[in-house]
Design an enzyme around this catalytic site. Structure first.
Site, PDB file in Angstrom:
ATOM      1  N   GLY A 105       0.820  -1.199   0.000  1.00 16.75           N
ATOM      2  CA  GLY A 105       0.000   0.000   0.000  1.00 16.75           C
ATOM      3  C   GLY A 105       0.854   1.249   0.000  1.00 16.75           C
ATOM      4  O   GLY A 105       2.067   1.207   0.201  1.00 16.75           O
ATOM      5  N   GLY A 131       2.312   4.892   1.317  1.00 14.06           N
ATOM      6  CA  GLY A 131       2.593   5.541   2.586  1.00 14.06           C
ATOM      7  C   GLY A 131       3.866   5.083   3.250  1.00 14.06           C
ATOM      8  O   GLY A 131       4.553   4.158   2.792  1.00 14.06           O
ATOM      9  N   GLU A 156      -0.273  -1.500  -6.913  1.00 17.31           N
ATOM     10  CA  GLU A 156      -0.863  -0.296  -7.491  1.00 17.31           C
ATOM     11  C   GLU A 156       0.216   0.749  -7.732  1.00 17.31           C
ATOM     12  O   GLU A 156       0.494   1.134  -8.861  1.00 17.31           O
ATOM     13  CB  GLU A 156      -1.878   0.305  -6.512  1.00 17.31           C
ATOM     14  N   ASN A 216      -8.882   8.917   4.206  1.00 18.00           N
ATOM     15  CA  ASN A 216      -8.528   8.924   2.785  1.00 18.00           C
ATOM     16  C   ASN A 216      -9.459   8.060   1.935  1.00 18.00           C
ATOM     17  O   ASN A 216      -9.909   8.469   0.887  1.00 18.00           O
ATOM     18  CB  ASN A 216      -7.088   8.452   2.597  1.00 18.00           C
ATOM     19  N   GLY A 225      -7.185   0.431  -2.704  1.00 13.96           N
ATOM     20  CA  GLY A 225      -7.157  -0.911  -3.282  1.00 13.96           C
ATOM     21  C   GLY A 225      -6.899  -2.008  -2.275  1.00 13.96           C
ATOM     22  O   GLY A 225      -6.792  -3.179  -2.651  1.00 13.96           O
TER      23      GLY A 225
END
Length: 496
Positions: free
Chosen positions: A263, A265, A288, A378, A382
């Site tokens: 993910g 971040g 992603e 946020n 995904g």
């Protein structure tokens, strides 16, 4: 102006200013914009639209791939032009408007949005605004640093505005793999069986006559705000790497682990950075967003190929990668997000998914999106696409936040994005809880012992033991289940 980037000479007459192009957008329209996690978004036309809205107010329904860079969500929110926004955002100004009920926000699994457009469950865009490197001889659009939902927006929209960003190198052409599935129920299986397979075209195929306007820009993407690993994120990475080594030793994972997904971040990026010092080699990624850690692993010879739908990099890494993109092109591919996140492909490829939680509870339910159950941060992004279908679904977070006032491990999550059925592994700076094959009561003990911060372990165990005394397969004290969140809102801390 670089007309050579428009290789279909019949489209040269469509070149115009951003101010002229935004007049195609009328009140009440649905607009699809390129952009995925602050990369590859159209830049000039949205700004011109915001300025126009100050003089001639209109409201639009805005669809993107994910979040927009260059403060565009902030600018559009402040202009009053957003009636509805989907499917993901990260902007503080827009977030405030969402939580105040001023902008209707649809938080959606990123792989599903295009499917709902395809079947007319969602209103298709009237206008699509797509950032491009170039337009081909056929009038096809070559994207920049993201694909996201751009391909389907362009296909479904009545009109397309193309922003050609001359700051991006034309050498990006060939990096993309644009594959659009056929319609259900006669759709054939997706012909992708390896991370490095290419199954589509290098540009978005639309009829040239659909292009209503072409705008030239030279504005960079926003830099990633990812920071170097700190003590807690480095500890999370060590726990996870140690666990993965054990999985390989036990024969449950191959030596190269299988394709990785991370993910967006700091925490997820730090976990991937932890692989730099590991013994793992020949790594691949099917994810992603490709962040700094992806390219650090490639540069170190640890990762041989990465598939994503966007690239967002820090200032440190940006010029290194994009000034030398030819050196990376045989190791990268960018796909539409419905392909990068497609459940069929996630299941087929055996992906190890690593995503970030805001909080998780004793039984493994995960909240990724809402503070105290109500305030949107946020969006789910995904993570759900991967969590339910991955070979191994891992969620990571720091054990405490706000100097210890918040425990990331709570009796019951205040909002459920990922149920206990979709979560295999939980990791904090304190340790790792492998939940596979465990009943709820067994899960709770492991989560408390391995993941909770010492300041909250006794409080959690007290709750759990009293709940067990009352009974149930998944024991809870319903009158106390959210007392920690209530305490946080009323007293500024979860400590009782």
């Amino acid at each position: 102006m670089s007309l050579e980037r428009i290789r279909n000479s019949g489209l040269h007459e469509k070149v115009m200013s951003a101010e002229q192009a935004c007049t195609f957008i009328k009140d009440g329209m649905t607009v699809g914009m390129s952009g995925f996690t602050r990369a590859g978004e159209a830049k000039a036309v949205p700004k011109a639209l915001a300025e126009r809205c100050k003089q001639h107010p209109i409201k639009i329904n805005l669809m993107t791939g994910a979040s927009l860079g260059n403060d565009l969500d902030k600018i559009l929110t402040e202009s009053g032009s957003l009636a509805r926004r989907m499917p993901f955002q990260v902007d503080t100004t827009l977030r405030k408007a969402i939580n105040n009920g001023e902008v209707m926000f649809i938080d959606q699994h990123l792989s599903e949005m295009v499917e709902q457009l395809r079947s007319h469950q969602l209103t298709r865009p009237d206008v699509a605004i797509i950032e491009a490197v170039a337009i081909t001889e056929e009038g096809h659009i070559v994207p920049t640093t993201s694909v996201g939902n751009s391909a389907s927006f362009a296909v479904f929209a009545n009109k397309v505005i193309v922003e050609i960003n001359t700051l991006h190198s034309e050498k990006l052409e060939g990096l993309h793999d644009i594959y659009i599935p056929t319609y259900r129920p006669t759709r054939t299986p997706l012909p992708l069986v390896k991370v490095d397979d290419r199954i589509g075209s290098t540009a978005i195929p639309i009829p040239a006559e659909k292009i209503a306007g072409i705008v030239f820009t030279s504005t960079p993407d926003s830099y990633s705000t990812v920071s170097d690993p700190d003590e807690e994120t480095a500890s999370i990475a060590r726990h996870l790497v140690s666990f993965l080594k054990e999985e390989v030793a036990e024969g449950r994972l191959p030596n190269n682990l299988g394709p990785l997904q991370a993910g967006i971040g700091n925490i997820a990026n730090a976990v991937m950075m932890g692989l730099l010092d590991s013994d793992f080699e020949d790594l691949t990624m099917y994810s992603e967003v490709l962040q700094d850690s992806t390219f650090d692993l490639i540069d170190a010879g640890k990762m041989k190929f990465a598939s994503g739908c966007s690239v967002i990099l820090s200032e440190r890494m940006n010029s290194k990668v994009f000034d030398n993109i030819e050196a990376y092109k045989d190791k990268l591919v960018l796909r539409p997000q419905e392909m990068s996140n497609h459940p069929e492909l996630v299941r087929r490829l055996g992906i190890i998914a690593v995503n970030t939680a805001l909080e998780f509870d004793l039984y493994g339910n995960v909240n990724s999106t809402h503070v105290c159950g109500t305030k949107m941060m946020n969006g789910i992004g995904g993570s759900g696409d991967f969590a339910r279908n991955a070979n191994m679904s891992i969620f990571v977070t720091k054990s405490i936040a706000k100097d210890g006032a918040i425990s990331s491990v709570v009796p019951m999550v205040s909002h459920v994005d990922h149920t206990e059925h979709d979560v295999d592994i939980l990791v904090t700076d304190q340790g790792l809880a492998d939940l596979r094959g465990l009943a709820p009561r067994e899960r709770a003990v492991r989560v408390i012992q391995n993941c909770a911060h010492p300041d909250y372990r006794h409080q959690l165990m007290d709750y759990f033991e009293r709940a067990c005394a009352r009974g149930g397969h998944t024991p809870h004290l319903m009158e106390e289940a959210f007392s920690w969140h209530v305490g946080l809102e009323q007293n500024g801390t979860m400590k009782l």
